[in-house]
Design an enzyme around this catalytic site. Structure first.
Site, PDB file in Angstrom:
ATOM      1  N   GLY A  51      42.920  46.182  46.567  1.00 56.79           N
ATOM      2  CA  GLY A  51      43.993  46.357  45.587  1.00 56.79           C
ATOM      3  C   GLY A  51      45.037  47.376  46.005  1.00 56.79           C
ATOM      4  N   SER A 102      42.946  43.252  50.147  1.00 54.40           N
ATOM      5  CA  SER A 102      44.369  42.948  50.372  1.00 54.40           C
ATOM      6  C   SER A 102      44.593  41.806  51.360  1.00 54.40           C
ATOM      7  CB  SER A 102      45.127  44.207  50.796  1.00 54.40           C
ATOM      8  OG  SER A 102      45.019  45.208  49.785  1.00 54.40           O
ATOM      9  N   GLU A 146      33.998  48.083  42.715  1.00 49.66           N
ATOM     10  CA  GLU A 146      34.425  48.554  41.395  1.00 49.66           C
ATOM     11  C   GLU A 146      33.233  48.635  40.434  1.00 49.66           C
ATOM     12  OE1 GLU A 146      37.705  45.880  40.759  1.00 49.66           O
ATOM     13  OE2 GLU A 146      38.895  46.943  42.246  1.00 49.66           O
ATOM     14  N   ASN A 159      38.845  36.425  43.401  1.00 46.65           N
ATOM     15  CA  ASN A 159      38.187  37.355  42.487  1.00 46.65           C
ATOM     16  C   ASN A 159      39.224  37.757  41.442  1.00 46.65           C
ATOM     17  OD1 ASN A 159      36.594  39.309  41.333  1.00 46.65           O
ATOM     18  ND2 ASN A 159      36.552  40.670  43.116  1.00 46.65           N
ATOM     19  N   GLU A 203      34.119  44.479  52.265  1.00 52.41           N
ATOM     20  CA  GLU A 203      35.340  44.917  51.583  1.00 52.41           C
ATOM     21  C   GLU A 203      35.472  46.434  51.680  1.00 52.41           C
ATOM     22  OE1 GLU A 203      36.662  41.826  48.433  1.00 52.41           O
ATOM     23  OE2 GLU A 203      35.418  43.329  47.474  1.00 52.41           O
ATOM     24  N   HIS A 225      30.205  44.522  43.911  1.00 55.85           N
ATOM     25  CA  HIS A 225      31.615  44.835  44.156  1.00 55.85           C
ATOM     26  C   HIS A 225      31.806  46.345  44.010  1.00 55.85           C
ATOM     27  CE1 HIS A 225      35.958  45.035  43.664  1.00 55.85           C
ATOM     28  NE2 HIS A 225      35.991  43.864  44.283  1.00 55.85           N
ATOM     29  N   LYS A 264      39.012  39.117  38.464  1.00 57.81           N
ATOM     30  CA  LYS A 264      38.800  40.322  37.653  1.00 57.81           C
ATOM     31  C   LYS A 264      39.238  40.039  36.201  1.00 57.81           C
ATOM     32  CE  LYS A 264      39.273  42.795  41.898  1.00 57.81           C
ATOM     33  NZ  LYS A 264      39.763  43.917  42.655  1.00 57.81           N
TER      34      LYS A 264
END
Ligand code: PGA
Length: 244
Positions: free
Chosen positions: A162, A202, A86, A13, A156, A84, A15
């Protein structure tokens, strides 16, 4: 991993971290580092503008192109991430929209990688499974068993994305198993057994093998480590552990 019933998937991913001209050199370096024998499907999800470059460069290395999000209205790549955290957090995406996007992708023959996961507060309040179950049920609402076969779920935990803080293999397994149980209740044993559930948050070259050794973790959705060809190749190699 359970290869008898499910495919193993390692998905990157990216981003907003790459440029289109970087795709080809990345794939070349990745190719040099990938194991000869690959026991998983490899996907790299990029911003939409890089999808054509990834389709072109990835072909040779057997890396499938994926997108990072989709409009519920049309067009896309081979795989696409939806829901996701985010997007949920910064773009107000709710479970109904995630469901609509997953359905839109399925209609176009694109495989949705549906992300779910709890916040740190929810984990501390012991709400993880309740919350994740709700997300899974909402995301899959109205999707029939034959379409479910083309869906991938990615667990996730938000606190692990992250942050360098990975869920332990036991924590990740527990929730992935729980997700499979939810799907079993919705669709029955066979469809549940056949759904690939990825872990993300991670995952890196060091911890991938232990996470992937869990029976209900069928691959990874990788952010940071997918930007480094050598690390990403090592994660792919970690799926070889129980290859026949
Ligand atoms: P990370 O990201 O591997 O950098 O934690 C995972 C993701 O955002 O999907």
């Amino acid at each position: 991993m359970n290869r008898k019933y499910r495919k193993t998937v390692i998905a990157g991913n990216w981003k907003m971290n790459q440029v289109a001209s970087g795709v080809k050199p990345f794939i070349e370096e990745l190719k040099e580092n990938l194991p000869k024998q690959k026991s998983c499907d490899i996907v790299l999800c990029t911003p939409a503008v890089m999808v054509p470059a990834m389709i072109k460069a990835g072909k040779d290395a057997k890396v499938a192109a994926g997108a990072q999000d989709v409009s519920k209205h049309a067009k896309g790549a081979k795989y696409c991430i939806v829901g996701h955290s985010e997007r949920r957090q910064y773009h107000g995406e709710d479970d109904m929209l995630v469901n609509a996007k997953a359905k839109a992708l399925l209609e176009k023959g694109i495989i949705p990688i549906i992300c779910v996961g709890e916040s740190l507060e929810q984990r501390e309040m012991d709400l993880t499974m309740e919350y994740v179950s709700y997300q899974v049920k909402a995301a899959l609402y109205g999707i029939d068993a034959s379409a479910l076969r083309r869906c991938i779920i990615a667990y996730e935990p938000i606190w692990a994305i992250g942050t360098g803080k990975t869920a332990t293999a036991e924590q990740a397994q527990e929730v992935c198993e729980g997700i499979r149980t939810v799907i079993r209740k919705m669709y029955g044993a066979r469809p549940a057994r056949a759904v690939s559930i990825l872990y993300g948050g991670s995952m890196n070259a060091k911890n991938a093998a232990e996470l992937l050794a869990q029976p209900d973790i069928d691959g990874g959705l990788i952010g940071g480590a997918s930007l480094k060809p050598v690390d990403f190749a090592a994660i792919v190699a970690a799926t070889n552990q129980d290859a026949e």
